[in-house]
Design an enzyme around this catalytic site. Structure first.
Site, PDB file in Angstrom:
ATOM      1  N   HIS A  88      12.633 -42.266 -18.454  1.00  0.00           N
ATOM      2  CA  HIS A  88      11.502 -42.977 -19.069  1.00  0.00           C
ATOM      3  C   HIS A  88      10.832 -42.099 -20.132  1.00  0.00           C
ATOM      4  O   HIS A  88      10.649 -42.526 -21.278  1.00  0.00           O
ATOM      5  CB  HIS A  88      10.494 -43.386 -17.995  1.00  0.00           C
ATOM      6  CG  HIS A  88       9.187 -43.886 -18.550  1.00  0.00           C
ATOM      7  ND1 HIS A  88       9.054 -45.130 -19.112  1.00  0.00           N
ATOM      8  CD2 HIS A  88       7.967 -43.306 -18.642  1.00  0.00           C
ATOM      9  CE1 HIS A  88       7.803 -45.279 -19.529  1.00  0.00           C
ATOM     10  NE2 HIS A  88       7.121 -44.195 -19.254  1.00  0.00           N
ATOM     11  N   ASP A 117      15.381 -46.971 -53.499  1.00  0.00           N
ATOM     12  CA  ASP A 117      15.996 -46.606 -52.205  1.00  0.00           C
ATOM     13  C   ASP A 117      15.452 -45.242 -51.831  1.00  0.00           C
ATOM     14  O   ASP A 117      14.615 -44.682 -52.547  1.00  0.00           O
ATOM     15  CB  ASP A 117      17.529 -46.582 -52.297  1.00  0.00           C
ATOM     16  CG  ASP A 117      18.171 -46.780 -50.913  1.00  0.00           C
ATOM     17  OD1 ASP A 117      17.584 -46.337 -49.915  1.00  0.00           O
ATOM     18  OD2 ASP A 117      19.251 -47.381 -50.845  1.00  0.00           O
ATOM     19  N   TRP A 151      11.101 -35.009 -18.402  1.00  0.00           N
ATOM     20  CA  TRP A 151      11.441 -34.934 -19.839  1.00  0.00           C
ATOM     21  C   TRP A 151      11.124 -33.563 -20.411  1.00  0.00           C
ATOM     22  O   TRP A 151      11.632 -33.196 -21.456  1.00  0.00           O
ATOM     23  CB  TRP A 151      10.742 -36.041 -20.630  1.00  0.00           C
ATOM     24  CG  TRP A 151       9.347 -35.742 -21.087  1.00  0.00           C
ATOM     25  CD1 TRP A 151       8.219 -35.904 -20.348  1.00  0.00           C
ATOM     26  CD2 TRP A 151       8.932 -35.242 -22.356  1.00  0.00           C
ATOM     27  NE1 TRP A 151       7.122 -35.526 -21.086  1.00  0.00           N
ATOM     28  CE2 TRP A 151       7.523 -35.121 -22.322  1.00  0.00           C
ATOM     29  CE3 TRP A 151       9.594 -34.885 -23.540  1.00  0.00           C
ATOM     30  CZ2 TRP A 151       6.780 -34.658 -23.403  1.00  0.00           C
ATOM     31  CZ3 TRP A 151       8.840 -34.419 -24.610  1.00  0.00           C
ATOM     32  CH2 TRP A 151       7.466 -34.307 -24.536  1.00  0.00           C
ATOM     33  N   SER A 181      19.081 -35.877 -36.340  1.00  0.00           N
ATOM     34  CA  SER A 181      18.747 -37.145 -36.997  1.00  0.00           C
ATOM     35  C   SER A 181      17.353 -37.076 -37.608  1.00  0.00           C
ATOM     36  O   SER A 181      17.155 -37.451 -38.771  1.00  0.00           O
ATOM     37  CB  SER A 181      18.822 -38.272 -35.962  1.00  0.00           C
ATOM     38  OG  SER A 181      18.031 -39.362 -36.339  1.00  0.00           O
ATOM     39  N   SER A 182      16.395 -36.572 -36.818  1.00  0.00           N
ATOM     40  CA  SER A 182      15.011 -36.526 -37.306  1.00  0.00           C
ATOM     41  C   SER A 182      14.849 -35.543 -38.457  1.00  0.00           C
ATOM     42  O   SER A 182      14.123 -35.817 -39.416  1.00  0.00           O
ATOM     43  CB  SER A 182      14.057 -36.137 -36.175  1.00  0.00           C
ATOM     44  OG  SER A 182      13.956 -37.175 -35.249  1.00  0.00           O
ATOM     45  N   HIS A 265       3.968 -30.037 -28.617  1.00  0.00           N
ATOM     46  CA  HIS A 265       2.662 -30.542 -29.014  1.00  0.00           C
ATOM     47  C   HIS A 265       2.630 -31.104 -30.425  1.00  0.00           C
ATOM     48  O   HIS A 265       2.083 -32.185 -30.624  1.00  0.00           O
ATOM     49  CB  HIS A 265       1.502 -29.591 -28.744  1.00  0.00           C
ATOM     50  CG  HIS A 265       0.253 -30.408 -28.630  1.00  0.00           C
ATOM     51  ND1 HIS A 265      -0.114 -31.039 -27.474  1.00  0.00           N
ATOM     52  CD2 HIS A 265      -0.613 -30.838 -29.574  1.00  0.00           C
ATOM     53  CE1 HIS A 265      -1.176 -31.793 -27.701  1.00  0.00           C
ATOM     54  NE2 HIS A 265      -1.500 -31.690 -28.962  1.00  0.00           N
ATOM     55  N   GLU A 267       4.958 -32.580 -31.638  1.00  0.00           N
ATOM     56  CA  GLU A 267       5.615 -33.862 -31.392  1.00  0.00           C
ATOM     57  C   GLU A 267       4.595 -34.965 -31.080  1.00  0.00           C
ATOM     58  O   GLU A 267       4.759 -36.113 -31.491  1.00  0.00           O
ATOM     59  CB  GLU A 267       6.596 -33.712 -30.218  1.00  0.00           C
ATOM     60  CG  GLU A 267       7.332 -34.991 -29.827  1.00  0.00           C
ATOM     61  CD  GLU A 267       8.595 -35.232 -30.635  1.00  0.00           C
ATOM     62  OE1 GLU A 267       8.709 -34.659 -31.731  1.00  0.00           O
ATOM     63  OE2 GLU A 267       9.454 -35.975 -30.166  1.00  0.00           O
ATOM     64  N   TYR A 269       1.653 -35.218 -32.310  1.00  0.00           N
ATOM     65  CA  TYR A 269       1.075 -35.666 -33.580  1.00  0.00           C
ATOM     66  C   TYR A 269       2.122 -36.341 -34.445  1.00  0.00           C
ATOM     67  O   TYR A 269       1.804 -37.228 -35.240  1.00  0.00           O
ATOM     68  CB  TYR A 269       0.379 -34.497 -34.281  1.00  0.00           C
ATOM     69  CG  TYR A 269      -0.763 -34.021 -33.417  1.00  0.00           C
ATOM     70  CD1 TYR A 269      -1.895 -34.815 -33.281  1.00  0.00           C
ATOM     71  CD2 TYR A 269      -0.668 -32.872 -32.648  1.00  0.00           C
ATOM     72  CE1 TYR A 269      -2.915 -34.462 -32.426  1.00  0.00           C
ATOM     73  CE2 TYR A 269      -1.688 -32.511 -31.779  1.00  0.00           C
ATOM     74  CZ  TYR A 269      -2.801 -33.305 -31.681  1.00  0.00           C
ATOM     75  OH  TYR A 269      -3.808 -32.960 -30.824  1.00  0.00           O
ATOM     76  N   SER A 280      -4.445 -47.422 -41.086  1.00  0.00           N
ATOM     77  CA  SER A 280      -5.241 -47.180 -42.291  1.00  0.00           C
ATOM     78  C   SER A 280      -4.824 -48.127 -43.408  1.00  0.00           C
ATOM     79  O   SER A 280      -5.565 -48.321 -44.374  1.00  0.00           O
ATOM     80  CB  SER A 280      -5.079 -45.730 -42.764  1.00  0.00           C
ATOM     81  OG  SER A 280      -5.481 -44.841 -41.761  1.00  0.00           O
ATOM     82  N   HIS A 314      -1.938 -25.251 -24.449  1.00  0.00           N
ATOM     83  CA  HIS A 314      -2.873 -25.977 -23.573  1.00  0.00           C
ATOM     84  C   HIS A 314      -2.113 -26.824 -22.548  1.00  0.00           C
ATOM     85  O   HIS A 314      -2.721 -27.408 -21.672  1.00  0.00           O
ATOM     86  CB  HIS A 314      -3.910 -26.784 -24.365  1.00  0.00           C
ATOM     87  CG  HIS A 314      -3.393 -27.979 -25.093  1.00  0.00           C
ATOM     88  ND1 HIS A 314      -3.965 -28.460 -26.226  1.00  0.00           N
ATOM     89  CD2 HIS A 314      -2.357 -28.800 -24.847  1.00  0.00           C
ATOM     90  CE1 HIS A 314      -3.319 -29.531 -26.640  1.00  0.00           C
ATOM     91  NE2 HIS A 314      -2.338 -29.758 -25.826  1.00  0.00           N
ATOM     92  N   HIS A 315      -0.796 -26.872 -22.685  1.00  0.00           N
ATOM     93  CA  HIS A 315       0.011 -27.494 -21.628  1.00  0.00           C
ATOM     94  C   HIS A 315       0.296 -26.512 -20.503  1.00  0.00           C
ATOM     95  O   HIS A 315       0.941 -26.857 -19.527  1.00  0.00           O
ATOM     96  CB  HIS A 315       1.341 -27.994 -22.195  1.00  0.00           C
ATOM     97  CG  HIS A 315       1.179 -29.078 -23.212  1.00  0.00           C
ATOM     98  ND1 HIS A 315       1.195 -30.402 -22.887  1.00  0.00           N
ATOM     99  CD2 HIS A 315       0.958 -29.028 -24.545  1.00  0.00           C
ATOM    100  CE1 HIS A 315       1.010 -31.132 -23.974  1.00  0.00           C
ATOM    101  NE2 HIS A 315       0.858 -30.325 -24.997  1.00  0.00           N
ATOM    102  N   THR A 340      -9.715 -35.828 -35.854  1.00  0.00           N
ATOM    103  CA  THR A 340      -9.389 -37.101 -35.214  1.00  0.00           C
ATOM    104  C   THR A 340     -10.626 -37.993 -35.171  1.00  0.00           C
ATOM    105  O   THR A 340     -10.543 -39.195 -35.458  1.00  0.00           O
ATOM    106  CB  THR A 340      -8.866 -36.853 -33.789  1.00  0.00           C
ATOM    107  OG1 THR A 340      -7.900 -35.810 -33.837  1.00  0.00           O
ATOM    108  CG2 THR A 340      -8.221 -38.095 -33.228  1.00  0.00           C
ATOM    109  N   LYS A 343     -11.253 -39.600 -38.512  1.00  0.00           N
ATOM    110  CA  LYS A 343     -10.435 -40.796 -38.736  1.00  0.00           C
ATOM    111  C   LYS A 343     -11.059 -42.014 -38.066  1.00  0.00           C
ATOM    112  O   LYS A 343     -11.193 -43.076 -38.675  1.00  0.00           O
ATOM    113  CB  LYS A 343      -9.032 -40.585 -38.162  1.00  0.00           C
ATOM    114  CG  LYS A 343      -8.108 -39.819 -39.082  1.00  0.00           C
ATOM    115  CD  LYS A 343      -6.759 -39.702 -38.404  1.00  0.00           C
ATOM    116  CE  LYS A 343      -5.834 -38.805 -39.191  1.00  0.00           C
ATOM    117  NZ  LYS A 343      -5.423 -39.404 -40.470  1.00  0.00           N
ATOM    118  N   ARG A 462       1.340 -35.913 -10.543  1.00  0.00           N
ATOM    119  CA  ARG A 462       2.306 -36.760 -11.236  1.00  0.00           C
ATOM    120  C   ARG A 462       3.708 -36.495 -10.687  1.00  0.00           C
ATOM    121  O   ARG A 462       3.929 -35.537  -9.953  1.00  0.00           O
ATOM    122  CB  ARG A 462       2.268 -36.540 -12.742  1.00  0.00           C
ATOM    123  CG  ARG A 462       2.301 -35.123 -13.167  1.00  0.00           C
ATOM    124  CD  ARG A 462       1.903 -34.938 -14.619  1.00  0.00           C
ATOM    125  NE  ARG A 462       2.843 -35.573 -15.540  1.00  0.00           N
ATOM    126  CZ  ARG A 462       3.072 -35.148 -16.786  1.00  0.00           C
ATOM    127  NH1 ARG A 462       2.457 -34.092 -17.243  1.00  0.00           N
ATOM    128  NH2 ARG A 462       3.909 -35.785 -17.565  1.00  0.00           N
TER     129      ARG A 462
END
Lengths: 569, 287
Positions: A88, A117, A151, A181-182, A265, A267, A269, A280, A314-315, A340, A343, A462
């Site tokens: 998941h 293109d 994960w 790919s990314s 992290h 990731e 964002y 926006s 912070h993780h 943040t 925004k 968790r």
């Protein structure tokens, strides 16, 4: 007039540009989808594939929620449950949110900047196929042994001593293939956005979605090598006798966590900034107002990306780490709350004193600041590291991350889907189904995830397949499970809406929403070459300028504003 | 308009569940605490961030709902073409920053009490007979009396507790026995994968990472004897959910009695093992 327009493009000021010799022919047949290099078709392939993965990841979540519906349930085995947890999380992050944004980006970036293109069409196709094969390699593992280490794949649990069979290896290959790919896709976006914008589209006139895709791309290029290195080290640990993460061989399990979160992290964002960009675009169109604080929003995007590279530990607040390090990462995490917040306040100010047209895209776009604010507040609470010592690895964190990733990214993405679907297909989606879907998703989402805060506060960690009734989290979990099914019903309504609207939706016309950006200048769906003539950009809202000019000239041209869709279909 | 009604009703439900019920169901919205002073401090710090959060939540949701209801198309004149407002931008940037500065300051004020173990209390183990009084001090040393150090080792799927520095061997599995009013410092290790030690009523978690020694502490107040439950908080394998921990807090005198019995049991079990090995050797069952 025609010759003059061509002549204008050839003036010395014009940027070098590949000019097609003759119009590109529309590709036909199933096989053409395999060989296409058209950014719009690749974008649709991305969207189609990633939504399939979204459904798969969602079904995995529903099975987990069923297992947790009551205490001492025996629906799935602990091994299966851990497999579901891992599949998941991995699916939603690597096969849905990140690539679906690449899908929207692929479709929209050339259209919004007035290009014909992407810069590298063949690389673009490669990006998609790498992603798809990454997903296939990963999902093939369910026929053997799916990975079970979560994960985040923390070592030493993910080492061969614990999970010797191929699931973790399938995950490693997924990271490599989707990562490649990314990165390729990101380089393509960067090259396209830097070099192929329409004449007059300076940095200050670039749509905010383009800003966010540009920042997303730079973040991918900066963050992905770290996880690529980490999984390669894990691979050699598992099969070639190295000991990067094994203390017995002089390695360190915390090295994995640093390398993983140095990617992980940013990731986060990567997964939210383009969605911020989408809303926006959406909010001003439906508020009939310009975006409030364009420069502040663009600058805060860059600021979040920069600060996002500095908060990874912070993780890891509960790991053996010196207090001064913890304090640094608390403060750096705090600072992200400022851009943040900027925004969110700017979006509210965009709606303020507008003339808000209540269409489905707006519903989803307006839900984002609402839900993301809750996730942002719990995020600040988690950044206070002594508080995090209590909250980390509990359902409070599960609730937090779903508020930002589902309440933020997914609600925004659905807004984007409803907003750009008419452009992609030429047909409107049903408003009635859209709003039904929204309310089901909104109520289902809150029911699923609000109570998970309480479950975590009551002491529910968790990633557990079972809990004792004495823990006092039975009611929370039951509510959460029911909410998850309401949420899933909401998603299903949108799927039905998409399938129905492709065939039977009302014709959209070029510009059904009175949009601001260039994609609404061309036909829906756009022709293979996107634009025959690209207008010169004079402001942030070229379509507003064009509509004004057209109205002034009173010329019933193709670019005339379309009436808004009627209230119901 | 029914849609508007629905929106208002929904907002009311959310507000009610978040705020209205807060005093009645305090533990639904706040951490568990009461087992140790650091847990109480964390609870206070959490509540502070929660209150600030609620104010921001009400502000954002209030303005958002107000806009969506008040500024619908067709209700009033034209959309005001406002592109920005620099003083406003600067204002909310500084405002947000100021809130975070306050939050950081408060955190650092509480940090010392949460992180550094205090001295044991007057009714703690030090007041009893001296066999534990020479136990090693944590670093940095605290000002008061001795603390009880326990080495905690996480293993799939059980915790082992060693009580070092005492004559003879003293250890236990799953259930840790500690004296009340005594500061207990835990040195956490793991022998296979990462585990995470957590008793919610004691406050902080601490990861037990192979190759590292992590540290945390708690001090159960006198009069709060009882069993405190917790479980592993870091995914550690298929049976992660089954890895439980119990801490039984007892009066210091009871603790000493328990330690005596346990030590004797361990010694007897060791002797028994030796005897049985010799017996089996004799019987030819082992080499």
């Amino acid at each position: 007039m025609e010759a003059g327009a061509v002549g204008a493009r050839r003036r010395p000021l014009a940027r070098p540009e590949v000019v097609l010799h003759g119009p590109r022919r529309r590709q036909r047949g199933w096989l053409s989808w395999l060989t296409t290099t058209d950014h719009k078709r690749i974008g649709i392939l991305y969207l189609f594939a990633t939504f399939l993965f979204f459904i798969l990841g969602g079904v995995e979540a529903l099975i987990m929620r069923l297992q947790l519906a009551h205490a001492n349930n025996t629906l799935v085995t602990p091994e299966t449950y851990n497999g579901l947890v891992t599949m998941h999380g991995t699916t939603m992050v690597f096969l849905f949110v990140v690539p679906v944004l690449a899908g929207f980006g692929n479709y929209l970036v050339p259209l919004m900047i007035g290009a014909r293109d992407m810069a590298f069409p063949k690389l673009n196709a490669l990006s998609f196929w790498l992603l798809l094969f990454g997903g296939i390699v990963f999902y093939a593992s369910i026929f053997f042994t799916p990975p079970e280490a979560g994960w985040t794949m923390y070592t030493p649990l993910s080492e061969d001593a614990m999970y010797g069979s191929g699931g973790v290896d399938a995950w490693i290959f997924l990271i490599h293939l989707t990562g490649l790919s990314s990165i390729i896709g990101a380089i393509n976006f960067i090259a396209t956005i830097h070099n192929m914008r329409a004449r007059g589209m300076s940095w200050g006139r670039m749509p905010l979605f383009i800003w966010s895709i540009l920042v997303y791309s730079y973040l991918l290029v900066a963050a992905l090598p770290s996880v690529a290195a980490a999984v390669t080290m894990l691979l050699t640990d598992r099969h070639f006798g190295t000991g990067f993460f094994n203390p017995a061989n002089g390695g360190d399990p915390l090295l994995w966590q640093h390398l993983f979160w140095f990617f992980g992290h940013p990731e986060v964002y990567i997964m939210i900034l383009p969605v911020f960009g989408m809303i926006s675009e959406i909010l001003p169109v439906f508020a009939r107002k310009p975006i409030f604080g364009y420069k502040a929003i663009a600058a805060s995007t860059v600021a979040i990306a920069f600060l996002g590279m500095l908060v990874w530990a912070h993780h890891m607040f509960a790991t053996p780490t010196p207090t001064v390090v913890l304090a640094f990462f608390m403060l750096s995490s705090f600072t992200i709350a400022v851009p943040t917040g900027i925004k969110i306040f700017n979006w509210l100010a965009t709606l303020w004193r507008g003339q808000i047209v209540m269409k489905t895209p707006l519903y989803f776009a307006a839900a984002l600041p609402a839900l993301f604010t809750i996730g942002g507040i719990s995020g600040v609470m988690l950044a206070v590291f002594p508080v995090d010592w209590y909250l980390t690895d509990t359902y409070f964190v599960v609730a937090h991350l779903h508020f930002v990733l589902f309440g933020g990214s997914v609600f925004g993405l659905f807004g984007g889907l409803y907003y750009w679907f008419p452009k992609m297909t030429g047909r409107m989606m049903s408003e009635a189904l859209g709003k039904t879907s929204f309310w089901l998703m909104f109520v289902g989402f809150l029911a699923t995830f609000l109570v998970q805060h309480s479950a975590g506060l009551s002491g529910m960690p968790r990633r557990i397949y079972d809990y004792d009734s004495s823990l006092g989290v039975q009611t929370y979990n039951l509510i959460s499970t029911i909410g998850a099914f309401i949420l899933a019903a909401g998603v299903l309504v949108t799927v039905i809406n998409v399938l129905w609207s492709i065939k039977a939706g009302r014709k959209a016309g070029n510009d059904p929403w009175q949009g601001n950006t260039l994609e609404w200048f061309t036909t829906s769906p756009p022709p293979p070459n996107n634009f025959d003539v690209v207008p010169r950009i004079r402001s942030l809202e070229p379509m507003k300028d064009i509509r004004r000019e057209v109205a002034a000239a009173a010329m019933p041209a193709e670019t005339s504003p379309q009436p808004l869709a009627p209230r119901s279909l | 308009m029914p849609r508007r009604l629905l929106l208002t009703a929904l907002a009311a439900v959310v507000f009610a569940s978040l705020i209205g019920a807060a005093p009645a169901l305090a533990d639904t919205f706040t951490p568990q605490s009461g087992g140790s002073s650091n847990a109480n401090d964390i609870d206070t710090l959490y509540k502070l961030t929660l209150y600030i959060g609620i104010v921001i939540f009400l502000l954002v949701w209030g303005v958002l709902i107000w806009c969506l209801v008040k500024y619908r198309a067709g209700r009033r004149g034209v959309a005001h073409q406002i592109r920005g407002n620099t003083p406003l931008e600067v204002g909310w940037t500084l405002g947000a920053a100021a809130i975070l500065v306050v939050l950081a300051a408060v955190t650092f004020i509480y940090l010392d009490d949460i992180e550094n173990p205090p001295a044991s209390g007057p009714n703690g183990l030090q007041a009893a007979a001296g066999q534990f009084a020479t136990i090693d001090q944590p670093t940095p040393p605290t000002s008061g009396g001795p603390v009880l150090t326990i080495h905690v080792n996480g293993q799939q799927y059980i915790w082992r507790y060693d009580y070092p520095g005492t004559p003879g061997t003293l250890f236990s599995y799953a259930e840790m026995v500690v004296p009340t009013d005594t500061t207990v410092v835990l040195k956490l290790e793991a022998s296979d994968v990462i585990h995470s030690w957590w008793i919610p009523k004691f406050g902080p978690k601490a990861d037990a990472v192979p190759g590292h020694v992590n540290e945390t502490w708690f001090k159960v107040p006198a009069g709060k004897e009882g069993v405190y439950r917790g479980q592993c908080a870091e995914l550690c394998g298929p049976n992660h959910a089954d890895m439980r921990a119990w801490v039984r807090a007892v009066k210091p005198s009871e603790f000493e009695a328990w330690a005596r019995t346990k030590r004797a049991d361990i010694k007897a079990a060791g002797e028994e093992l030796g005897k049985s090995r010799k017996a089996r050797l004799k019987a030819g069952e082992v080499d």
